[in-house]
Design an enzyme around this catalytic site. Structure first.
Site, mmCIF file in Angstrom:
data_model
loop_
_atom_site.group_PDB
_atom_site.id
_atom_site.type_symbol
_atom_site.label_atom_id
_atom_site.label_comp_id
_atom_site.label_asym_id
_atom_site.label_seq_id
_atom_site.Cartn_x
_atom_site.Cartn_y
_atom_site.Cartn_z
ATOM 1 N N ILE A 131 9.171 45.905 -18.161
ATOM 2 C CA ILE A 131 8.649 45.070 -17.627
ATOM 3 C C ILE A 131 7.327 44.410 -18.793
ATOM 4 C CG2 ILE A 131 6.790 44.398 -15.817
ATOM 5 C CD1 ILE A 131 7.574 47.098 -14.672
ATOM 6 N N CYS A 132 7.268 43.151 -18.994
ATOM 7 C CA CYS A 132 6.546 42.419 -19.863
ATOM 8 C C CYS A 132 5.158 41.847 -18.890
ATOM 9 C CB CYS A 132 7.249 41.220 -20.504
ATOM 10 S SG CYS A 132 5.961 40.140 -21.321
ATOM 11 N N LEU A 133 4.269 42.748 -19.021
ATOM 12 C CA LEU A 133 3.130 42.594 -18.334
ATOM 13 C C LEU A 133 1.822 43.004 -19.005
ATOM 14 C CD1 LEU A 133 1.877 41.876 -15.156
ATOM 15 C CD2 LEU A 133 2.364 44.371 -14.590
ATOM 16 N N HIS A 150 9.882 37.991 -16.118
ATOM 17 C CA HIS A 150 9.154 38.938 -16.924
ATOM 18 C C HIS A 150 9.675 40.394 -16.734
ATOM 19 C CE1 HIS A 150 5.331 36.515 -17.677
ATOM 20 N NE2 HIS A 150 6.366 35.755 -18.127
#
Ligand SMILES: [Zn+2]
Ligand SMILES: [Zn+2]
Ligand SMILES: [Zn+2]
Ligand SMILES: [Zn+2]
Ligand SMILES: [Zn+2]
Ligand SMILES: [Zn+2]
Lengths: 551, 171
Positions: free
Chosen positions: B110-112, B103
């Site tokens: 950041i893919c959060l 991620h």
């Protein structure tokens, strides 16, 4: 780290100039959803429980409260009956009523308050069947998950509290506050923070939960925190959710149009599209659009080709705009010429050569009328030149090819764009004229019925202009055969009729307009005939395999 | 509650809206950050209240042997919207890698979901850093997101402009 110190006044807007990039765009999401779409057009993506499907038909529990929506309609643009979309046009108000009815239904069936029923429906994305099913199975689990307080729990409802200075420190803003709000979960924050917290969330149409736990804010909470009407905002935005959830509902794609169309024969749409017919509907504000493309009515172009064209124009618009708004070389003396107006009749300042901006050919070959420049043909001179230079490297050949295909594209794009902007002018003009005649109605004795011809003519003009505009997109994707020559003849005639009627709308004097009633009627009638011819010629061209769909 | 109280309440909210700043909250958070001494998390404050960095170390995961640095930008609307957080390199301080994670993009984005829709004003920079440390510590896949190349080529400078789809919460 010195470069980062320039970040003194950071705000997200600072990045506004950056191209927006969507990592996974809406289309992809919709595609996923459509994979599990059930027959009645209800998207079934959020839940993977596959038992009991169809046990409850949503309609069984709904009062059809949207009775004031306009009745079943059919479009007259296309030929036979089975090709048509059956639909109902709804306003936002109709849908709010529909959702309220659905909420009332749930609250009475499940014996809940309206507030709690609303929260549950929002949590279940308006899938009543699923909600009922799971609720009957285990009501406490459903309520807990959605944040609705379970009956008989010891927790109290929400409370507004007042403090003296120094008594309450808000965890969110870290400030001493005197007015707070506490949800039934016991989590308490200042009113300011609550208000900011829900501000952007009411437009999501989704359940708003306590910042710290799963308890939902109900409409009373929302109205208290943000003022009367806030909960209504949430219901209004729930419509978005509802429409997204039901694939048989489509928003009108016109800018700022709040209307929705409900497609009754949703399952037939793919057939209509595959027959190269355009599934056109009209919203409550009289906008026509294609429900398959969610784009303006693009008759006579089939949906697939229309999508291709729109994407191409989007992708190529920068190139096209740059080339069209910038200089072009004089075909004779090669000096560069800037285009400075809408007219395509160019005159080179240096050698006085007159030529057409679109096709670069001698202007005299066009005669006196602009609209005959509808044909893109390979320039025979270019071909001869190419023969002379057979030693061209492969690379150069490739470059010439792209240049030529770009030229072809620009030719059709320009015609398409010209008619698009003319549509806007027509629209303005028609409204202006209608206004004039309305004034006249008041001062003289002309009746509304008598003035109807003007409204009808305006409508006919706008419709035909649109068909004409799209016919250029169609022509771009056709192979050059004898049939295309015929197509272009029909097209030129339609263009002529469009311009003729458009000219009539230039009459300013209302009395003169009324005097010209017969002229208006004749020209509109003639125009409609030519529009019909254009549409059937298009369908014929498709039948004969003229439409290659290749760039 | 009577309408007059409600009206005055709304009035207070409106006036406070303009004058309230994030200053108080940030100062408190920074005090906590400095005194907390979290294991493996080293916050670096700057003169700018809206900008800080943090160096993160991961223990007990052989994938992450280095020290990683995040840059944390605090928007004006904080804490009602999340901070913008990006992994970065710094040759000056010998921080040379963006951690490899399904991620985390190679440009540091950041893919959060915590940095997007799952953010609530109850979270803090502190809790965010702990979450970042734990998503690294618990990861066993030595890979970038599948669309890394495509994303990095077109990504905006500010990842909050990206509409991530948070499909897999288990990683
Ligand atoms: Zn507060
Ligand atoms: Zn709570
Ligand atoms: Zn509309
Ligand atoms: Zn279409
Ligand atoms: Zn010249
Ligand atoms: Zn021409």
């Amino acid at each position: 780290m010195s470069d980062d110190q320039s970040f003194m006044n950071y705000s997200p807007d600072e990045f506004e100039s950056d191209a927006e990039f969507e990592y996974e765009d809406d289309d992809e999401v919709v595609e996923v959803a459509s994979a599990s779409q059930s027959d009645d057009g209800v998207v079934d993506d959020d839940y993977d429980d596959d038992e009991g499907d169809g046990e409850f038909e949503e309609g069984d529990y709904e009062n059809d409260n949207a009775g004031d929506a306009s009745d079943f309609k059919q479009e007259d643009t296309l030929s036979t009956k089975k090709d048509l979309v059956e639909y109902k046009a709804h306003s936002t108000k109709d849908l709010v009523a529909k959702l309220s009815a659905q909420t009332k239904n749930i609250s009475s069936v499940l014996e809940l308050t309206d507030d709690n029923a609303l929260t549950l429906l929002q949590f279940y994305s308006w899938n009543s069947e699923r909600l009922m099913e799971e609720y009957m199975d285990d009501p406490d689990r459903v309520k807990t998950a959605a944040g609705v307080i379970v009956d008989g729990s010891t927790k109290a409802g929400s409370t507004f509290k007042k403090y003296n200075k120094g008594e309450f420190m808000c965890f969110i803003c870290c400030d001493e506050k005197t007015q707070t709000y506490q949800l039934s979960c016991g989590d308490e924050y200042c009113l300011d923070c609550y208000s900011k917290y829900i501000k952007d969330k009411t437009s999501s149409g989704k359940v708003i939960k306590c910042p710290n736990c799963d308890v939902a804010l109900n409409s009373q909470d929302l109205d208290f925190i943000a003022g009367e009407g806030e909960s209504f905002k949430l219901i209004e935005s729930s419509i978005k959710e509802y429409v997204e959830r039901h694939r048989s509902y489509k928003w009108c794609p016109s800018v700022d149009c709040p209307n929705v169309v409900e497609i009754l024969n949703f399952a037939d749409i793919p057939n209509i599209v595959s027959e190269n017919h355009v599934p056109v509907v009209t919203c409550n504000h009289n906008h026509q659009f294609c429900v398959s493309c969610s784009f303006e009515n693009h008759t006579p172009v089939p949906c697939g080709i229309a999508k291709q064209w729109v994407t191409k124009c989007k992708d190529d618009s920068e190139t096209a705009n740059w080339i069209m708004s910038n200089t072009q070389q004089c075909p004779k003396c090669d000096s560069s010429i800037e285009k400075n107006g809408g007219c395509n009749h160019m005159t080179c300042k240096k050698c006085r050569y007159e030529f057409c901006w679109i096709c670069s050919q001698d202007w005299t070959s066009h005669g006196t009328s602009y609209y005959q420049c509808t044909a893109f043909r390979d320039n025979p001179n270019d071909k001869a030149k190419n023969k002379e230079k057979e030693e061209l490297t492969a690379k150069q050949k490739l470059r010439n090819l792209t240049k030529n295909s770009l030229k072809k594209y620009l030719h059709y794009y320009n015609l398409y764009a010209v008619h698009e902007s003319s549509t806007k002018l027509d629209d303005k003009r028609c409204k202006f004229v209608e206004e004039k005649v309305r004034e006249l109605q008041e001062t003289s004795g002309i009746s509304w019925i008598e003035a109807q011809f003007l409204v009808e003519s305006a409508e006919a003009l706008l419709k035909a202009r649109k068909v004409l505009k799209w016919s250029y997109a169609f022509a771009y994707y056709c192979d050059r055969t004898g049939l295309l020559d015929i197509f272009e003849e029909v097209q030129a005639k339609l263009a002529e009729s469009v311009e003729n009627l458009s000219k009539l709308f230039e009459i300013e004097d209302p009395l003169e307009i009324v005097r010209n009633k017969l002229e208006f009627l004749n020209k509109s009638h003639f125009l409609q005939e030519r529009q019909k011819a254009m549409i059937s010629c298009t369908l014929e061209s498709i039948d004969y395999g003229c439409l290659s769909g290749k760039d | 509650m009577t309408t007059s109280i409600l009206t005055s309440t709304l009035q207070t909210i409106k006036t406070n809206w303009q004058t309230m700043s994030v200053r108080q909250r940030l100062l408190k958070e920074y005090r906590t950050l400095e005194h907390n001494n979290l294991d493996g998390i080293n916050p670096i404050l700057t003169e700018n209240l809206h900008l800080l960095y943090a160096d993160i170390k991961i223990f007990d995961n052989e994938l992450y042997q280095d020290t990683y640095r995040v840059k944390i930008m605090i928007p004006e609307q904080y804490p009602y919207v999340s901070p913008v957080v990006i992994f970065m390199k710094s040759t000056e301080d010998n921080i040379n890698t963006i951690p490899i994670h399904p991620h985390i993009y190679s440009n540091g984005h950041i893919c959060l979901d915590l940095l997007g829709p799952a953010w609530t004003p109850i979270q803090t920079i502190n809790s965010l850093l702990i979450s970042l440390q734990s998503i690294l510590a618990s990861n066993s896949r030595n890979e970038r997101p599948s669309d890394d190349e495509k994303y990095v080529a077109k990504a905006p400078k500010n990842p909050s402009k990206t509409r991530f789809v948070y499909h897999d919460e288990t990683i």
